[in-house]
Write an enzyme that holds these catalytic residues in place. Structure first.
Site, mmCIF file in Angstrom:
data_model
loop_
_atom_site.group_PDB
_atom_site.id
_atom_site.type_symbol
_atom_site.label_atom_id
_atom_site.label_comp_id
_atom_site.label_asym_id
_atom_site.label_seq_id
_atom_site.Cartn_x
_atom_site.Cartn_y
_atom_site.Cartn_z
ATOM 1 C CG ASP A 192 -1.789 1.247 1.279
ATOM 2 O OD1 ASP A 192 -2.650 1.402 0.397
ATOM 3 O OD2 ASP A 192 -1.601 2.065 2.201
ATOM 4 C CD GLU A 276 -5.335 1.155 -3.956
ATOM 5 O OE1 GLU A 276 -6.464 1.652 -4.086
ATOM 6 O OE2 GLU A 276 -4.680 1.205 -2.886
ATOM 7 C CB CYS A 328 -12.855 -6.010 8.284
ATOM 8 S SG CYS A 328 -12.073 -7.062 9.535
ATOM 9 C CB CYS A 331 -14.974 -10.561 9.011
ATOM 10 S SG CYS A 331 -15.275 -8.783 9.265
ATOM 11 C CB CYS A 347 -13.963 -4.802 12.060
ATOM 12 S SG CYS A 347 -15.230 -5.642 11.085
ATOM 13 C CB CYS A 350 -14.691 -9.682 13.241
ATOM 14 S SG CYS A 350 -13.461 -8.578 12.493
ATOM 15 C CG ASP A 357 -1.314 3.630 6.474
ATOM 16 O OD1 ASP A 357 -2.233 4.062 5.747
ATOM 17 O OD2 ASP A 357 -0.597 4.355 7.178
#
Length: 384
Positions: A192, A276, A328, A331, A347, A350, A357
């Site tokens: 990332d 990305e 997340c 999950c 989250c 979960c 990051d």
């Protein structure tokens, strides 16, 4: 795979003069060819073919008193200048007709003697050679001292001599390299890219953003302020221009060195790398433009891509519209948008607490795995 190997050149005073003549002759031939085609288009005449342009701009031009001095440089330099012009026209026509992907190409423009970067190219027809003493022999220029930082993997097919804004000379060799696969690794990594940290990896590592331009701003500001106070056309102004160019060249060199070292480390340690696909051009139009240009994401991703192909690694880009900051990584529930000021969140499904990051890099990794195909042709889904 074709790669470029760059080395620093140290020409003598006489060789610098000969290179300046080569730069000027190549620029004149390019501009004359462009002007001739523009005039033919304005007058409604047929498009000049590459062969006709070559005869008129080189063979016939050398016989005229106005262009007789073109014979003082290697003919290959002039041929390559026209080859660049022909390539620029072909790219423009392909872009206009829709055959070329990517952003629209503009028509060729005239070259200026005031350009900060001057280049000439020698192919094998020019019979350039590397002497036993390690010097580069160029036609009608002589044997130029070269600083070898590494060996060439094969015989070069061409060499491009470049003079940058700071007055430095470089030789760029095009060589054919074979694949050099590294021992297979088991790890896969998602990357990332950001501004606070240059890169955050899915294994939790964070690479600090060096901010080369920001760190050099005080020195650059001082040099540019001194330049603004010099009289135009004076010798002191020319010296100040070179001083500013050297400062910027130091920033660019440091950034490039950092990109090479980091990309090599990632490719060496990981078998598969996912990144990305960022819209750098769009981000460069925002208020973050200076910081975006400073990090140099595009150059770093290009290095990862060609090094992965060379060393037998897998490299892939995931879609730029991936909601990596909202999903997340445990999950895979989309938890909703969050402001940039939120660097850690929990989250709602979960109850896992995530670093913004690190979680984004893990989502990039999961998305890259999902897009790959397994041996049976099905998608590889990450385990919940």
């Amino acid at each position: 795979m074709q790669l470029r190997y760059n080395f620093r050149l140290y020409p003598t005073a006489g060789q610098r003069l000969a290179l300046a003549k080569a730069f000027g002759c190549a620029r004149v031939v390019f501009n004359d060819g462009l002007r001739l085609r523009q005039q033919a288009h304005e007058q409604g005449l047929p498009y000049l073919s590459d062969g006709d342009l070559f005869k008129r701009m080189i063979t016939q031009a050398k016989k005229t008193p106005e262009r007789a001095w073109l014979g003082e440089v290697s003919a290959v330099v002039l041929q390559q200048a026209l080859a660049d012009l022909n390539t620029a026209f072909r790219n423009f026509f392909a872009s206009v007709s829709g055959k070329r992907k990517g952003p629209k190409m503009a028509p060729p423009r005239f070259r200026s003697r005031k350009d900060t970067r001057q280049t000439v190219r020698f192919t094998r027809n020019a019979r350039f050679a590397i002497t036993t003493g390690g010097k580069l022999r160029l036609p009608k220029i002589g044997e130029v001292t070269l600083r070898w930082s590494r060996d060439l993997p094969s015989e070069p097919s061409s060499v491009t001599v470049t003079k940058d804004a700071s007055g430095r000379y470089f030789a760029s060799f095009v060589v054919e390299t074979g694949d050099e696969p590294l021992p297979e690794a088991t790890s896969q990594i998602g990357v990332d890219l950001g501004l606070t940290h240059f890169a955050v990896l899915s294994d939790g590592r964070k690479i600090d953003n060096p901010r080369f331009l920001r760190r050099a701003e005080r020195r650059l500001k001082k040099a540019q302020k001194a330049l603004s106070r010099k009289a135009k056309g004076s010798a002191n102004r020319r010296k100040a221009v070179v001083k500013v160019a050297k400062a910027h060249a130091g920033v660019a060199d440091a950034r490039r060195d950092h990109h090479h070292k980091l990309s090599t480390a990632i490719i060496r340690d990981d078998q598969t790398v996912y990144v990305e696909d960022l819209a750098v051009n769009g981000l460069a139009c925002t208020r973050l433009a200076k910081s975006v240009h400073d990090v140099g994401w595009s150059a770093f991703v290009d290095m990862l891509e060609y090094k992965a192909a060379r060393y037998g690694r897998t490299f892939a880009k995931v879609g730029r519209f991936l909601p990596s900051s909202q999903t997340c990584s445990v999950c895979f529930v989309i938890d909703g948008p969050k402001p940039l000021s939120v660097r850690e969140w929990t989250c709602g499904a979960c109850q896992t607490t995530h670093d913004q990051d690190v979680n984004a890099s893990r989502i990039v990794l999961a998305a890259g795995r999902a897009e790959r195909r397994n041996a049976c042709g099905g998608t590889v889904r990450p385990a919940a």
